[in-house]
Write an enzyme that holds these catalytic residues in place. Structure first.
Site, mmCIF file in Angstrom:
data_model
loop_
_atom_site.group_PDB
_atom_site.id
_atom_site.type_symbol
_atom_site.label_atom_id
_atom_site.label_comp_id
_atom_site.label_asym_id
_atom_site.label_seq_id
_atom_site.Cartn_x
_atom_site.Cartn_y
_atom_site.Cartn_z
ATOM 1 N N TYR A 141 0.874 -1.174 0.000
ATOM 2 C CA TYR A 141 0.000 0.000 0.000
ATOM 3 C C TYR A 141 0.910 1.221 0.000
ATOM 4 C CZ TYR A 141 -3.980 2.850 1.640
ATOM 5 O OH TYR A 141 -4.946 3.797 1.771
ATOM 6 N N LYS A 213 -6.303 -1.389 -3.033
ATOM 7 C CA LYS A 213 -7.391 -1.182 -2.059
ATOM 8 C C LYS A 213 -8.174 -2.484 -1.889
ATOM 9 C CE LYS A 213 -6.985 3.331 -1.081
ATOM 10 N NZ LYS A 213 -7.140 4.114 0.129
HETATM 11 C C1 LIG Z 1 -4.895 6.986 1.429
HETATM 12 C C2 LIG Z 1 -5.529 7.486 0.237
HETATM 13 O O1 LIG Z 1 -6.620 7.091 -0.126
HETATM 14 C C3 LIG Z 1 -4.851 8.498 -0.526
HETATM 15 O O2 LIG Z 1 -3.769 8.931 -0.125
HETATM 16 O O3 LIG Z 1 -5.394 8.877 -1.580
HETATM 17 MG MG LIG Z 2 -7.136 7.725 -2.054
#
Ligand SMILES: CC(=O)C(=O)O
Ligand SMILES: [Mg+2]
Ligand SMILES: NC(=O)C1=CN([C@@H]2O[C@H](COP(=O)(O)OP(=O)(O)OC[C@H]3O[C@@H](n4cnc5c(N)ncnc54)[C@H](O)[C@@H]3O)[C@@H](O)[C@H]2O)C=CC1
Length: 634
Positions: A141, A213
């Site tokens: 992530y 995600k």
């Molecule tokens: C965490 C997230 O969704 C972003 O940084 O766009």
């Molecule tokens: Mg985001």
């Protein structure tokens, strides 16, 4: 040859094998359609029916067990000659995979290694990460996924997910329909790639944020990995670097905007509803105005969610509630400055304003007086010409401000806030002067630099704590290591653990609750309930310890998702939006009902069933990712 050198060489050979643009992602042909809301969820325990044999079985990531196929399975499924004889456990495979992972030179190489493993063996992929969640969260992530997205067209080996492009808008329904029957998909993440993770327009590379995600929904909330769909809507890109890159894989044109763009998104939403009427649609990383516009348009009609607006709002409100619990203040005492009034910043402002209104029993207009938005032009006052409709409720009368005061420092000095949020993508914006100014007015300043990736944070925890003599209550958008300093009693050195305030804490549980209850909408009350679920699990509040993190960490992420899902389902039921009929009532029964439907990375005994008459899952037809050459031992 030392084992690692051998492994590395072997991996290099494999990398070459994979380094072709082979189309290995084979969508399935759509079967008959029904409009009913019957539930065909896949089982999560007991024997797993399978009609595949031999290399086809080993090349199927949902069924593949590599060296862990049992002796009986090897015989029954024609695998004996395809595997070395030793039967190993999932734990042994995890040990081997972890050694291989650790031998990768940097985080991006580790990310690539994990992607490759997911394509070969899903159980091993999720188990490896689950067993090393704290270490690997930032690799699958933010921040590393951001690097993978930036380099998408360079690192590309095989596609994963659905690529829909505005040049072929008339094919959207057909192409989407190839991914399953109406009962096959629970959860869709869709992006148009315009504002990815704080690294801006990434065009079709945005598919990887949808993939990431969704990996988190499985890891953190047990959403079945075969019932999810990552989608990118390729509308072109305004990223000149991508447009100039001969290897760029997306549409090589400027972004299409206006009616044609809106119609394209609408075509997608309608097709998704038509083909997968039960699916919950999660919008991710759309551009500033678009994300909110689509949320407002589709929220009253379908179960949908914007993670940047609503997920970030919920998790940040939870962190603020925990911090104010530590400082023994009420939400009515809050004075919050938000620096960077885009999707995330205004999403946070909305969520906090609504919570203040509910707590104090005042109107939203009254509650908005507790919040000041600062963006590129400085404080948003009635004098600023470029105010969006989302920002409008927070705009301050220009008469109250002179122009010298409206930069961030001036606003901090005048407002004397107890909460400062950063969602600006401007690194180091929270300077020592600004932070000290804030700390001079309040005993425990609550400061949350939330911009991702790490390099874009408005400040780093070590500085914030140093400038405030350890008094700041901090949470950050990406993970940081604990900070040590002389802030204990009598100057004793203590370690302060900083919570990661990322929407990943909350969106998997919200999605799980909405999916299991088959909610027809995601209402405000469901979001408030989710926020409370997270806030009450934060160690600082739970243990009344100001040095503990404000939010629960990744070590308890599945428990957090169960709690959030329970709260969401209960709120949905009160709101009358659930369509699932068999939801139990008591907290404990509901938790058990949620847990038993969560997918776990364990090998289930395979039960052979002939293809004729077998389910599509057994025939390996659910989101077939395609054939890969080797099992996990690469
Ligand atoms: C965490 C997230 O969704 C972003 O940084 O766009
Ligand atoms: Mg985001
Ligand atoms: N921690 C979390 O859970 C989340 C973090 N984020 C992060 O927040 C940041 C913003 O994301 P979005 O709101 O989606 O982007 P956005 O583009 O919608 O908003 C950014 C806002 O910051 C403003 N801005 C840019 N430079 C500025 C400057 N120098 N001074 C003042 N304002 C400035 C822009 O004008 C815009 O209004 C990104 O880094 C993103 O990764 C976003 C969503 C969730």
């Amino acid at each position: 040859m030392p084992i690692f050198t051998r492994v590395q060489r072997y991996f290099a050979i494999l990398t070459d094998l994979f380094a072709q643009d082979a189309i290995l992602c084979i969508p399935i042909t759509m079967g008959s359609k029904t409009n009913g809301r019957h539930h065909g969820r896949l089982s999560t325990s007991g024997p797993l029916e399978c009609s595949l044999k031999g290399t086809v079985l080993m090349n199927h990531p949902s069924f593949n067990k590599g060296s862990a196929f049992t002796k009986e399975e090897r015989r029954e499924f024609e695998l004996s000659g395809l595997l070395p004889p030793s039967v190993q456990t999932l734990e042994q495979q995890v040990q081997r995979a972890y050694e291989q992972y650790s031998s990768r030179a940097d985080d991006l190489a580790k990310n690539t290694f994990l992607t490759s493993m997911k394509e070969q063996n899903e159980v091993l992929y999720f188990k490896l990460i689950q067993d090393h969640l704290e270490e690997m969260f930032g690799v699958v992530y933010t921040p590393t996924e951001g690097d993978a997205i930036e380099n998408y067209s360079r690192l590309f080996r095989r596609p994963a997910g659905v690529f829909l492009n505005i040049g072929d808008a008339e094919r959207v329904s057909h192409d989407l329909g190839l991914w399953g029957t109406p009962d096959d998909i629970d959860y869709i993440v869709v992006t148009d790639g315009e504002e990815i993770l704080g690294i801006g327009d990434q065009g079709c590379g945005g598919i990887l944020i949808s993939v990431a995600k969704l990996a988190l929904t499985t890891l953190c909330a047990g959403i079945h990995p075969n019932r999810v769909l990552p989608v990118v809507l390729d509308c072109g890109t305004d990223n000149a670097k991508l447009l100039d890159d001969p290897l760029y894989l997306g549409l090589r044109q400027k972004r299409v905007r206006g009616k044609e763009y809106d119609d394209f998104v609408d075509t997608f939403v309608k097709a998704a509803r038509e083909h997968f009427p039960q699916a919950y649609i999660h919008f991710e990383d759309f551009g500033l105005d678009n994300g909110r516009r689509f949320l407002e348009k589709y929220r009253p009609q379908i179960p949908c969610f914007n993670d940047d607006v609503q997920g970030t709002g919920c998790v940040t409100l939870a962190a603020i509630m925990a911090a104010m619990g530590v400082t023994q203040q009420k939400l009515g005492d809050l004075r919050m400055v938000v620096f960077g009034a885009g999707s995330a910043g205004v999403g946070i402002a909305d969520q906090v304003r609504d919570a203040i209104a509910a707590e104090r029993g005042v109107s939203k207009e009254e509650a908005a007086k507790h919040i000041w938005l600062v963006d590129k032009p400085g404080l948003l006052t009635t004098e600023v010409e470029t105010i969006s409709s989302a920002q409008k409720p927070f705009v301050k009368p220009k008469e109250e401000w002179n122009c010298q005061q409206t930069d961030l420092l001036g606003v901090i000095q005048k407002v004397k806030p107890n909460v400062l949020i950063g969602t600006s993508t401007k690194p180091k914006a929270f300077t020592e002067q600004i932070v000290r100014a804030m700390a001079s007015h309040v005993d425990r300043p609550i400061i949350m630099p939330l911009s991702n990736p790490t390099r874009l944070h408005e400040a780093v925890p070590a500085d914030l704590l140093e400038w405030t003599s350890g008094k700041a209550l901090v949470a950050t958008g990406s993970p940081f290591k604990p900070v040590k300093g002389p802030w204990g009693e009598g100057g004793a050195e203590i370690e302060i653990e900083v919570a990661e305030c990322n929407n990943s804490v909350v969106f998997p549980g919200i999605g799980l609750g909405a999916v299991l209850s088959r909610s027809s909408r995601v209402t405000d009350k469901m979001l408030v309930a989710a926020t409370k679920g997270v806030a009450e699990m934060g160690p600082a509040l739970k243990d009344q310890n100001a040095n503990a993190p404000l939010l629960p960490g990744v070590d308890v992420v599945r428990d957090v998702s169960v709690r959030v899902a329970r709260k969401v389902i209960q709120a949905a039921r009160e709101e009358g939006v659930t369509t699932e009929e068999n939801i139990p009532s008591g907290d404990e029964e509901l938790d058990e009902w949620i847990r038993e439907q969560m997918w776990q990375p364990v090998y289930r005994k395979l039960k052979y069933v002939p293809a004729e008459g077998a389910s599509r899952e057994a025939r390996g037809e659910l989101r077939v990712v395609g054939s890969v050459k080797m099992p996990e031992e690469d």
